[in-house]
Design a protein around this motif. Structure first.
Motif, mmCIF file in Angstrom:
data_model
loop_
_atom_site.group_PDB
_atom_site.id
_atom_site.type_symbol
_atom_site.label_atom_id
_atom_site.label_comp_id
_atom_site.label_asym_id
_atom_site.label_seq_id
_atom_site.Cartn_x
_atom_site.Cartn_y
_atom_site.Cartn_z
ATOM 1 N N ILE A 87 -7.396 31.537 34.123
ATOM 2 C CA ILE A 87 -7.600 30.178 33.609
ATOM 3 C C ILE A 87 -7.246 29.138 34.659
ATOM 4 N N LEU A 88 -6.104 29.303 35.307
ATOM 5 C CA LEU A 88 -5.701 28.327 36.323
ATOM 6 C C LEU A 88 -6.608 28.378 37.548
ATOM 7 N N GLY A 89 -7.083 29.573 37.917
ATOM 8 C CA GLY A 89 -7.906 29.714 39.110
ATOM 9 C C GLY A 89 -9.356 29.342 38.920
ATOM 10 N N THR A 90 -9.797 29.137 37.678
ATOM 11 C CA THR A 90 -11.199 28.782 37.419
ATOM 12 C C THR A 90 -11.290 27.439 36.679
ATOM 13 N N ALA A 91 -11.044 27.464 35.372
ATOM 14 C CA ALA A 91 -11.119 26.223 34.589
ATOM 15 C C ALA A 91 -10.094 25.203 35.071
ATOM 16 N N ALA A 94 -11.390 23.677 38.290
ATOM 17 C CA ALA A 94 -12.469 22.724 38.039
ATOM 18 C C ALA A 94 -11.925 21.417 37.470
ATOM 19 N N ALA A 95 -11.000 21.523 36.517
ATOM 20 C CA ALA A 95 -10.414 20.320 35.912
ATOM 21 C C ALA A 95 -9.635 19.522 36.944
ATOM 22 N N THR A 96 -8.901 20.217 37.808
ATOM 23 C CA THR A 96 -8.113 19.529 38.828
ATOM 24 C C THR A 96 -9.011 18.791 39.810
ATOM 25 N N LEU A 157 -7.074 33.572 43.733
ATOM 26 C CA LEU A 157 -8.341 33.287 43.072
ATOM 27 C C LEU A 157 -8.889 31.921 43.472
ATOM 28 N N ASN A 158 -8.020 30.895 43.490
ATOM 29 C CA ASN A 158 -8.572 29.565 43.758
ATOM 30 C C ASN A 158 -8.893 29.336 45.229
ATOM 31 N N ASP A 159 -8.375 30.185 46.123
ATOM 32 C CA ASP A 159 -8.818 30.112 47.519
ATOM 33 C C ASP A 159 -10.324 30.327 47.595
ATOM 34 N N GLY A 160 -10.795 31.340 46.879
ATOM 35 C CA GLY A 160 -12.225 31.638 46.897
ATOM 36 C C GLY A 160 -13.053 30.629 46.136
#
Length: 402
Positions: A87-91, A94-96, A157-160
Motif C-alpha cells: 500500500i505504501l509503495g504503490t497507492a 501515488a498519493a504522495t 518497492l517505491n524505488d522502482g
C-alpha cells in the motif's frame, strides 16, 4: 601513467576511514558524513574531474545496490507485512506525488512561475525513500520489526515505482506522450513487465546456482544475474529497477527454504556486503561533489519550506494508509511518525535529479537547486532525528517481533 582513477581510489579510502572511525553512527549516519565531505571535496581542484552522471548511477550503481537490498530482505517479514509495504509503495507513493506536486506548485508560485507538471516532476524526485541511512539505527535502537520491515520494504518497492512514475511525468513534460490514458496503460505495462522479468530471472538463478557448489562461481553467477536481469528489462523497455528488486526477492525466498540454500546466502553475503559498502562510500561522496554547485542559491528558505511540507504530507499519507491495514500490521501514531521520518531521500532521488540536467533552462536550474537542497536537508536533518525518535519510541512501546 594514467591518473584518472586515482581520485576514485581516494574516495574509496575516505569511505573506509569514515566507516572505521565513526563509532557513533546512530548520531550521524555515515552517508550523511560522506555527503558533507563530498561537498568540501568539490572545492579541491584535484577532484574537479570526478563526476557522477545519471547513466553511470543508473546502470552501474543501482543494480548492485537494489539487488543486495532485495535478496537480503526476509521473506517471512515480507509475507507478514505485505499489505503495508504494498500500500505504501504503490497507492501511498501515488498519493504522495499528487499531494506533493500541488504543494510544491502552490509554494513556488510567489517566487517563480513553475508549471504544474514541473512541480509534479519534483514531487516524483523527492518521493522515493532510501533506508541505507537509517536502517542500522532502527535495527540497533528499536526492537520493532513492523517499523523496520515497512521502512525497508517500502523503499525497495517505491524505488522502482517512483522511477517509472518519473519517466512518464518526464515524457509528459517534454510532450512525447500523447495522453493520460495511454500513459497510464504504459505505466502498468512497464511496471508489470519489470516484475515479470525479475521473477523469471530470479527463478532461473535459483535453479542454475545448484550446478556448482563452488561459492566463488556462485558469486560470479549472482553478478551476472543482477545486471543481466536489469539490462534485459531495460532492453525490452520495462522497468529494470523493479526487475532487479523482484529477482532479489525471489532469491531471498529461495535461500530461506533449507540449510543448503542458506549456505548460498552466506557465500553471497560476504561479497555483496563489500560491494554495497564500497559503492555507497564512493556514491555518497560523489553526490556531495555533484550537489555542491547547486547549493549556492537564494532559494534556501523555499527549499526548507518544501522539505517541511513534504515531510508533513508523507506523515499524513502514512497515517491514512495505516487506517486500512489488517490488525497484525496496525501502526500506532508514534510508529507512523517514525516511519515518516525514516523516509530519507537518497540515491534514487539523486539519479532522478541528474536526469533533469538534460533540460537546460533558467527554470530548470531553480528546480535542480531546490531538489538537491531538499535531498541534502533530508539526508542531514531526518537522519539526525532517527536516533532520538527511535529511543523515545522504544521507551514507550513494547517490542514487536516474530
Amino acid at each position: 601513467m594514467h591518473m584518472e582513477s586515482l581520485p576514485y581510489l581516494i574516495l574509496l579510502f575516505i569511505g573506509y576511514l569514515v566507516y572505521t572511525l565513526d563509532h557513533h553512527k546512530e548520531d550521524l549516519p555515515v552517508p550523511s558524513i560522506l555527503v558533507i565531505i563530498g561537498i568540501f571535496l568539490s572545492f579541491i581542484p584535484f577532484f574537479s574531474g570526478v563526476a557522477i552522471t545519471a547513466d553511470i548511477l543508473y546502470e552501474i550503481f543501482l543494480p548492485a545496490l537494489l539487488f543486495t537490498g532485495a535478496y537480503q530482505f526476509s521473506p517471512a517479514r515480507l509475507k507478514k507485512y505485505a499489505a503495508g509495504i504494498t500500500i505504501l509503495g504503490t497507492a501511498g507513493l501515488a498519493a504522495t506525488i499528487f499531494l506533493s506536486g500541488w504543494a510544491i506548485y502552490l509554494i513556488m508560485q510567489p517566487f517563480a512561475a513553475v508549471p504544474l507538471l514541473a512541480a509534479f516532476l519534483i514531487a516524483a524526485i523527492l518521493t522515493p525513500t532510501d533506508p541505507v541511512s537509517v536502517m542500522q539505527i532502527l535495527s540497533q535502537d528499536l526492537n520493532d520489526e513492523l517499523v523496520t520491515t515497512i521502512v525497508e520494504g517500502e523503499s525497495l518497492l517505491n524505488d522502482g515505482t517512483s522511477v517509472v512514475a518519473f519517466a512518464f511525468l518526464f515524457s509528459w513534460y517534454t510532450g512525447s506522450t500523447p495522453g493520460m490514458m495511454e500513459g497510464t496503460v504504459q505505466f502498468a505495462v512497464v511496471s508489470g513487465g519489470g516484475i515479470l522479468v525479475g521473477l523469471a530471472g530470479g527463478w532461473l538463478f535459483s535453479r542454475a546456482v545448484h550446478v556448482t557448489h563452488e561459492r566463488y562461481y556462485q558469486i560470479m553467477l549472482s553478478i551476472v544475474v543482477a545486471y543481466t536481469v536489469f539490462y534485459t528489462a531495460e532492453f525490452v523497455q520495462v522497468s529494470g529497477v523493479l526487475a532487479v528488486v523482484f529477482a532479489g526477492l525471489v532469491l531471498s525466498s529461495t535461500f530461506s527454504r533449507s540449510a543448503k540454500e542458506r549456505h548460498f546466502r552466506e557465500a553471497l553475503d560476504g561479497f555483496w556486503k563489500v560491494v554495497e559498502v564500497s559503492f555507497l562510500s564512493i556514491l555518497f561522496l560523489m553526490i556531495g561533489i555533484a550537489a555542491s554547485s547547486y547549493l549556492f542559491h537564494e532559494y534556501w528558505l523555499l527549499a526548507a519550506a518544501i522539505f517541511v511540507v513534504l515531510l508533513a504530507l508523507r506523515t499524513a499519507v502514512v497515517s491514512t494508509c495505516s487506517a486500512v491495514l489488517p490488525p497484525i500490521e496496525s501502526i500506532n501514531w508514534k510508529e507512523q511518525l517514525l516511519i515518516s521520518i525514516s523516509g530519507v531521500k537518497g540515491v534514487v532521488s539523486v539519479y532522478l535529479i541528474l536526469k533533469l540536467e538534460s533540460l537546460a533552462s533558467a527554470e530548470m536550474d531553480i528546480l535542480l537547486s531546490i531538489s538537491f537542497s531538499a535531498v541534502i536537508l533530508s539526508l542531514l536533518l531526518q537522519s539526525i532525528a532517527i536516533h532520538p525518535a527511535a529511543i523515545k519510541l522504544k521507551k514507550r512501546n513494547q517490542p514487536r517481533t516474530l
